[in-house]
Design a protein around this motif. Structure first.
Motif, PDB file in Angstrom:
ATOM      1  N   TRP A  64     -42.046 -52.078 -48.259  1.00  0.00           N
ATOM      2  CA  TRP A  64     -41.795 -50.596 -48.607  1.00  0.00           C
ATOM      3  C   TRP A  64     -40.411 -50.125 -47.998  1.00  0.00           C
ATOM      4  N   ARG A  65     -39.655 -51.052 -47.381  1.00  0.00           N
ATOM      5  CA  ARG A  65     -38.271 -50.630 -46.901  1.00  0.00           C
ATOM      6  C   ARG A  65     -37.543 -50.783 -48.307  1.00  0.00           C
ATOM      7  N   GLN A  66     -36.703 -49.662 -48.779  1.00  0.00           N
ATOM      8  CA  GLN A  66     -36.078 -49.603 -50.052  1.00  0.00           C
ATOM      9  C   GLN A  66     -34.875 -50.715 -49.872  1.00  0.00           C
ATOM     10  N   GLY A  67     -34.435 -51.147 -48.703  1.00  0.00           N
ATOM     11  CA  GLY A  67     -33.386 -52.141 -48.875  1.00  0.00           C
ATOM     12  C   GLY A  67     -34.053 -53.557 -49.155  1.00  0.00           C
ATOM     13  N   VAL A  68     -35.177 -53.688 -49.253  1.00  0.00           N
ATOM     14  CA  VAL A  68     -35.869 -55.093 -49.700  1.00  0.00           C
ATOM     15  C   VAL A  68     -35.824 -54.936 -51.322  1.00  0.00           C
ATOM     16  N   TRP A  69     -35.886 -53.844 -52.002  1.00  0.00           N
ATOM     17  CA  TRP A  69     -35.876 -53.681 -53.280  1.00  0.00           C
ATOM     18  C   TRP A  69     -34.428 -53.856 -53.578  1.00  0.00           C
ATOM     19  N   VAL A  70     -33.522 -53.239 -53.195  1.00  0.00           N
ATOM     20  CA  VAL A  70     -32.136 -53.572 -53.377  1.00  0.00           C
ATOM     21  C   VAL A  70     -31.719 -55.155 -53.457  1.00  0.00           C
ATOM     22  N   MET A  71     -31.953 -55.535 -52.394  1.00  0.00           N
ATOM     23  CA  MET A  71     -31.614 -56.887 -52.046  1.00  0.00           C
ATOM     24  C   MET A  71     -32.247 -57.739 -53.196  1.00  0.00           C
ATOM     25  N   ALA A  72     -33.517 -57.504 -53.792  1.00  0.00           N
ATOM     26  CA  ALA A  72     -34.402 -58.370 -54.464  1.00  0.00           C
ATOM     27  C   ALA A  72     -33.669 -58.017 -55.893  1.00  0.00           C
ATOM     28  N   VAL A  73     -33.134 -57.030 -56.342  1.00  0.00           N
ATOM     29  CA  VAL A  73     -32.510 -56.714 -57.551  1.00  0.00           C
ATOM     30  C   VAL A  73     -31.456 -57.388 -57.497  1.00  0.00           C
ATOM     31  N   TYR A  74     -30.409 -57.133 -56.536  1.00  0.00           N
ATOM     32  CA  TYR A  74     -28.945 -57.782 -56.268  1.00  0.00           C
ATOM     33  C   TYR A  74     -29.405 -59.569 -56.542  1.00  0.00           C
ATOM     34  N   LEU A  89     -33.306 -52.782 -64.088  1.00  0.00           N
ATOM     35  CA  LEU A  89     -33.486 -52.532 -62.673  1.00  0.00           C
ATOM     36  C   LEU A  89     -32.563 -51.969 -61.980  1.00  0.00           C
ATOM     37  N   LYS A  90     -31.175 -52.416 -62.327  1.00  0.00           N
ATOM     38  CA  LYS A  90     -30.015 -51.873 -61.352  1.00  0.00           C
ATOM     39  C   LYS A  90     -29.897 -50.185 -61.362  1.00  0.00           C
ATOM     40  N   ILE A  91     -30.172 -49.915 -62.666  1.00  0.00           N
ATOM     41  CA  ILE A  91     -30.199 -48.462 -63.045  1.00  0.00           C
ATOM     42  C   ILE A  91     -31.569 -47.642 -62.103  1.00  0.00           C
ATOM     43  N   TRP A  92     -32.701 -48.501 -62.145  1.00  0.00           N
ATOM     44  CA  TRP A  92     -33.815 -48.026 -61.370  1.00  0.00           C
ATOM     45  C   TRP A  92     -33.704 -47.860 -59.887  1.00  0.00           C
ATOM     46  N   ILE A  93     -32.871 -49.012 -59.537  1.00  0.00           N
ATOM     47  CA  ILE A  93     -32.692 -49.254 -58.061  1.00  0.00           C
ATOM     48  C   ILE A  93     -31.771 -47.813 -57.511  1.00  0.00           C
ATOM     49  N   GLN A  94     -30.649 -47.613 -58.521  1.00  0.00           N
ATOM     50  CA  GLN A  94     -29.661 -46.693 -58.117  1.00  0.00           C
ATOM     51  C   GLN A  94     -30.535 -45.418 -57.736  1.00  0.00           C
ATOM     52  N   ILE A  95     -31.048 -45.082 -58.932  1.00  0.00           N
ATOM     53  CA  ILE A  95     -31.716 -43.639 -59.077  1.00  0.00           C
ATOM     54  C   ILE A  95     -33.030 -43.651 -57.870  1.00  0.00           C
ATOM     55  N   THR A  96     -33.680 -44.643 -57.757  1.00  0.00           N
ATOM     56  CA  THR A  96     -34.739 -44.530 -56.675  1.00  0.00           C
ATOM     57  C   THR A  96     -34.456 -44.665 -55.159  1.00  0.00           C
ATOM     58  N   THR A  97     -33.374 -45.372 -54.945  1.00  0.00           N
ATOM     59  CA  THR A  97     -32.817 -45.596 -53.573  1.00  0.00           C
ATOM     60  C   THR A  97     -31.379 -44.982 -53.345  1.00  0.00           C
ATOM     61  N   GLY A  98     -30.698 -44.697 -54.132  1.00  0.00           N
ATOM     62  CA  GLY A  98     -29.301 -44.279 -53.990  1.00  0.00           C
ATOM     63  C   GLY A  98     -28.326 -45.177 -53.397  1.00  0.00           C
ATOM     64  N   VAL A  99     -28.668 -46.490 -53.750  1.00  0.00           N
ATOM     65  CA  VAL A  99     -27.789 -47.471 -53.476  1.00  0.00           C
ATOM     66  C   VAL A  99     -27.096 -48.169 -54.854  1.00  0.00           C
ATOM     67  N   ASP A 100     -26.050 -48.371 -54.843  1.00  0.00           N
ATOM     68  CA  ASP A 100     -25.304 -48.864 -55.867  1.00  0.00           C
ATOM     69  C   ASP A 100     -24.551 -50.299 -55.186  1.00  0.00           C
ATOM     70  N   LEU A 101     -25.389 -51.395 -55.417  1.00  0.00           N
ATOM     71  CA  LEU A 101     -24.947 -52.776 -54.986  1.00  0.00           C
ATOM     72  C   LEU A 101     -24.704 -53.699 -56.210  1.00  0.00           C
ATOM     73  N   PRO A 102     -23.690 -53.743 -56.926  1.00  0.00           N
ATOM     74  CA  PRO A 102     -23.481 -54.468 -58.142  1.00  0.00           C
ATOM     75  C   PRO A 102     -23.493 -56.121 -57.854  1.00  0.00           C
TER      76      PRO A 102
END
Length: 173
Positions: free
Chosen positions: A17-27, A52-65
């Motif tokens: 449930w930590r958003q960093g996990v989601w960001v790293m999975a998409v990255y 997925l990248k747009i969804w992650i940006q919206i839900t977590t506020g993290v932009d990691l291309p």
């Protein structure tokens, strides 16, 4: 890809449930799709990555291309307002907190930060331009780093001033 995902998951205390996990999975998925051959198979994966990248940006506020080069076990400690330039290089075991910007100093001027291993970047810190942050450095909260930071040093203030840490303090951290 899966070894990196396991390490990223462990770095986030194995909490799905930590958003960093989601960001790293998409990255990691975005990086992996470049290896898919032929291009006909890669195109639908690229489209999926973009959604997925747009969804992650919206839900977590993290932009990691996916163009950013990220080492192992990047820890996104707090989510929200994290912006990373695609030209940035991030080492192993780096910690990012909310409000961090790693990017270009000015639009159209090349040069992005290179972050060493085990760097701890405080909330709201901005690291701009072609600067190098040495291994085991600490960037203080809200610091604006515009120059190189040597290994093991502390950068604080606006603009950031470099302070060399005491050896006993380094061991405690």
């Amino acid at each position: 890809m899966f070894n990196n995902l396991r390490e990223d998951f462990a770095a986030h205390q194995r909490d799905p449930w930590r958003q960093g996990v989601w960001v790293m999975a998409v990255y990691r998925f975005g990086r992996w799709r470049y290896k898919v051959r032929p291009a006909l198979l890669r195109r639908p994966l690229s489209l999926l990555y973009k959604f997925l990248k747009i969804w992650i940006q919206i839900t977590t506020g993290v932009d990691l291309p996916c163009e950013t080069r990220v080492g192992r076990r990047l820890l996104i400690e707090h989510f929200g307002g994290i912006i990373v330039s695609g030209d940035t290089v991030i080492g192993d075991d780096v910690t990012l907190r909310h409000g961090v910007t790693l990017g270009l100093r000015r639009t159209g001027v090349p040069g992005a930060p290179v972050i060493g291993d085990r760097v701890d970047i405080g909330a709201g810190a901005k690291i701009l331009g072609p600067v190098r942050i040495g291994a085991d450095a600490v960037i203080g909260a809200n610091a604006v780093v515009l120059c190189d930071v040597p290994a093991g040093a502390l950068a604080v203030g606006v603009p950031a001033r470099i302070k060399h840490r005491q050896p006993a303090l380094q061991e405690a951290l």
